[in-house]
Design a protein around this motif. Structure first.
Motif, short mmCIF file in Angstrom:
data_model
loop_
_atom_site.label_atom_id
_atom_site.label_comp_id
_atom_site.label_asym_id
_atom_site.label_seq_id
_atom_site.Cartn_x
_atom_site.Cartn_y
_atom_site.Cartn_z
N LEU A 1 0.82 -1.21 0.00
CA LEU A 1 0.00 0.00 0.00
C LEU A 1 0.86 1.27 0.00
O LEU A 1 0.37 2.35 -0.36
CB LEU A 1 -0.93 0.02 1.21
CG LEU A 1 -2.07 -1.00 1.20
CD1 LEU A 1 -2.79 -1.01 2.55
CD2 LEU A 1 -3.06 -0.72 0.07
N TYR A 2 2.12 1.13 0.39
CA TYR A 2 3.02 2.28 0.49
C TYR A 2 3.98 2.41 -0.69
O TYR A 2 4.26 3.52 -1.15
CB TYR A 2 3.84 2.19 1.77
CG TYR A 2 3.25 2.90 2.97
CD1 TYR A 2 3.48 4.24 3.21
CD2 TYR A 2 2.46 2.20 3.88
CE1 TYR A 2 2.95 4.88 4.33
CE2 TYR A 2 1.92 2.83 5.00
CZ TYR A 2 2.17 4.17 5.21
OH TYR A 2 1.63 4.80 6.31
N ILE A 3 4.52 1.30 -1.17
CA ILE A 3 5.66 1.39 -2.07
C ILE A 3 5.35 0.88 -3.48
O ILE A 3 4.41 0.11 -3.69
CB ILE A 3 6.88 0.63 -1.52
CG1 ILE A 3 6.62 -0.89 -1.49
CG2 ILE A 3 7.27 1.16 -0.15
CD1 ILE A 3 7.83 -1.74 -1.12
N THR A 4 6.17 1.33 -4.42
CA THR A 4 6.22 0.76 -5.77
C THR A 4 7.64 0.25 -5.98
O THR A 4 8.53 0.43 -5.12
CB THR A 4 5.89 1.81 -6.84
OG1 THR A 4 6.93 2.80 -6.87
CG2 THR A 4 4.55 2.47 -6.57
N LEU A 5 7.87 -0.33 -7.14
CA LEU A 5 9.22 -0.83 -7.44
C LEU A 5 10.24 0.29 -7.42
O LEU A 5 11.41 0.07 -7.09
CB LEU A 5 9.22 -1.53 -8.81
CG LEU A 5 10.54 -2.17 -9.23
CD1 LEU A 5 11.00 -3.21 -8.22
CD2 LEU A 5 10.42 -2.78 -10.62
N ASP A 6 9.81 1.50 -7.72
CA ASP A 6 10.74 2.63 -7.71
C ASP A 6 11.32 2.86 -6.32
O ASP A 6 12.48 3.27 -6.17
CB ASP A 6 10.01 3.89 -8.19
CG ASP A 6 10.97 4.92 -8.74
OD1 ASP A 6 11.83 4.56 -9.55
OD2 ASP A 6 10.85 6.10 -8.35
N ASP A 7 10.54 2.60 -5.27
CA ASP A 7 11.04 2.75 -3.90
C ASP A 7 12.09 1.70 -3.57
O ASP A 7 12.96 1.93 -2.73
CB ASP A 7 9.88 2.65 -2.91
CG ASP A 7 8.88 3.77 -3.06
OD1 ASP A 7 9.24 4.93 -2.81
OD2 ASP A 7 7.74 3.47 -3.47
N VAL A 8 11.99 0.55 -4.22
CA VAL A 8 12.92 -0.55 -3.96
C VAL A 8 14.23 -0.37 -4.73
O VAL A 8 15.32 -0.52 -4.18
CB VAL A 8 12.30 -1.91 -4.33
CG1 VAL A 8 13.25 -3.06 -3.98
CG2 VAL A 8 10.96 -2.09 -3.66
N ALA A 9 14.11 -0.01 -6.00
CA ALA A 9 15.29 -0.03 -6.87
C ALA A 9 15.42 1.19 -7.77
O ALA A 9 16.25 1.19 -8.67
CB ALA A 9 15.26 -1.29 -7.74
N GLY A 10 14.65 2.24 -7.51
CA GLY A 10 14.74 3.43 -8.35
C GLY A 10 15.97 4.26 -8.11
O GLY A 10 16.41 5.01 -8.98
N GLY A 11 16.55 4.13 -6.92
CA GLY A 11 17.80 4.82 -6.59
C GLY A 11 18.76 3.78 -6.07
O GLY A 11 18.97 2.74 -6.68
N LEU A 12 19.37 4.06 -4.90
CA LEU A 12 20.17 3.02 -4.25
C LEU A 12 19.23 1.88 -3.85
O LEU A 12 18.13 2.12 -3.36
CB LEU A 12 20.88 3.58 -3.02
CG LEU A 12 22.00 4.60 -3.28
CD1 LEU A 12 22.55 5.11 -1.96
CD2 LEU A 12 23.13 3.98 -4.11
N LEU A 13 19.67 0.65 -4.05
CA LEU A 13 18.85 -0.51 -3.73
C LEU A 13 18.48 -0.52 -2.25
O LEU A 13 19.34 -0.33 -1.38
CB LEU A 13 19.58 -1.79 -4.09
CG LEU A 13 18.79 -3.10 -3.89
CD1 LEU A 13 17.62 -3.15 -4.86
CD2 LEU A 13 19.70 -4.30 -4.11
N GLN A 14 17.19 -0.74 -1.95
CA GLN A 14 16.70 -0.80 -0.57
C GLN A 14 16.37 -2.25 -0.22
O GLN A 14 15.25 -2.71 -0.44
CB GLN A 14 15.46 0.08 -0.43
CG GLN A 14 15.69 1.54 -0.78
CD GLN A 14 16.72 2.20 0.10
OE1 GLN A 14 16.69 2.05 1.34
NE2 GLN A 14 17.66 2.91 -0.50
#
Length: 336
Positions: free
Chosen positions: A193-206
């Motif tokens: 409900l909070y994140i998309t793939l961009d939050d995971v891998a759009g910048g530094l990998l989380q």
């Protein structure tokens, strides 16, 4: 501002075992009245004895908290009718995993041959045992859930009296399938409900946001938000809280799973408040699940206050939660 939630339920929960169980079980039991516990241990939970033993280990680990662990079996196509009859009162559902698709699922179903699956599914339907499904194919990672929808449809059409729960749905296609079949239901996680793939891998990998099924596109998240915030009667909260030691997350071959159990209610309150939907939180996090599964959880009132809450960086020196080190707008002030 203060709100209270009666008997919150987490209808998709990983508690693991041994040392990890001792760490995470009290964190769920503190603020939830019950949780549907996943069976993908090593080895998986496939016998009545294993179900009862695991429940006993959970009850010891959770301490004095008022919490009911609702148990599940790991789906196998060779279960005999007499076995399912004997274990029915010990479990709430049976969980089906496609083989090798997620953590500890190597013993899952390879292919979906209706002739092979029908004997067990037919008995489950007759006995009123719901089927929970991790619905992904082995295709391209962003398309796996959408590709699985025809399998859900096949199961729903062939077993119209079988309750089928699409676990941790992540796509607009899964949301659309909900209203096509009376016997299809779904759980939705906090993190999807909070994140998309961009939050995971759009910048530094989380790595602590990496999970399976993987977070999808903004339009998929919007579809999930629409039914969750609106308390659609066929959706319910299931955290899929999946703890791994920090060294297994921050490593090559990062383990899949987001640990949300201790901050789930705070995160949900923040989200529903942000969208002006606090009046629907009770249904999403408890009432719908009670009706869908036909359960009456222990009486437990959890009170939350709109006061900043700093999420711990790590629990027991081992498990990193979602929002680690960040401030949430809501905190739990009492539970009992």
């Amino acid at each position: 501002m203060v709100i209270s939630i009666d008997s919150p339920l987490d209808m998709h929960l990983h508690l693991r075992d041994m040392d990890m169980l001792d760490i995470v079980a009290p964190l769920s039991a503190e603020t939830f009245a019950g949780g549907l516990v996943m069976p993908n241990l090593v080895p998986p939970v496939t016998t009545k004895e294993a179900v009862c033993d695991y429940r006993n280990r959970i009850c010891r680990a959770q301490g004095d908290h008022c919490f009911t662990p609702y148990m599940t079996l790991f789906f196998r196509s060779d279960y005999r009718p007499e076995f399912l009859e004997s274990v029915k009162d010990e479990i709430l559902a049976i969980k089906l995993y496609p083989a090798g698709i997620t953590t500890n699922s190597e013993g899952g179903v390879s292919g979906f041959d209706l002739e092979e699956l029908s004997p067990v599914l037919g008995v489950m339907s007759d006995l009123g045992i719901p089927l929970c499904v991790h619905g992904e194919t082995g295709g391209f990672v962003m398309d796996r859930e959408a590709e699985f929808i025809p399998i859900y449809e096949m199961l729903a059409q062939n077993f119209p009296d079988l309750k089928i729960v699409m676990e941790h749905i992540t796509t607009k296609e899964a949301v659309a399938a909900l209203d096509r079949y009376d016997n299809l239901f779904a759980t939705i996680t906090l993190h999807h409900l909070y994140i998309t793939l961009d939050d995971v891998a759009g910048g530094l990998l989380q790595p602590h946001l990496f999970c399976k099924p993987i977070a999808k596109r903004p339009e998929d998240r919007s579809a999930l938000l629409n039914v969750a915030l609106g308390a659609h009667p066929k959706v319910m909260f299931g955290s899929d809280s999946a703890p791994h030691p920090r060294d297994k997350k921050e490593a090559p071959g990062c383990a899949a799973g987001v640990f949300t159990a201790p901050i789930a209610l705070q995160g949900l309150a923040q989200l529903f408040d942000r969208h002006g939907a606090l009046e629907n939180l009770q249904a999403f996090v408890s009432d719908n699940a009670q009706r869908i599964y036909g359960i009456t959880p222990p009486a437990k009132k959890v009170v939350l206050e709109k006061t900043p809450y700093l999420v711990p960086e790590i629990y027991e020196g081992s498990v990193v939660p979602m929002f680690a080190g960040q401030s949430l707008a809501w905190r739990v002030v009492s539970a009992g």
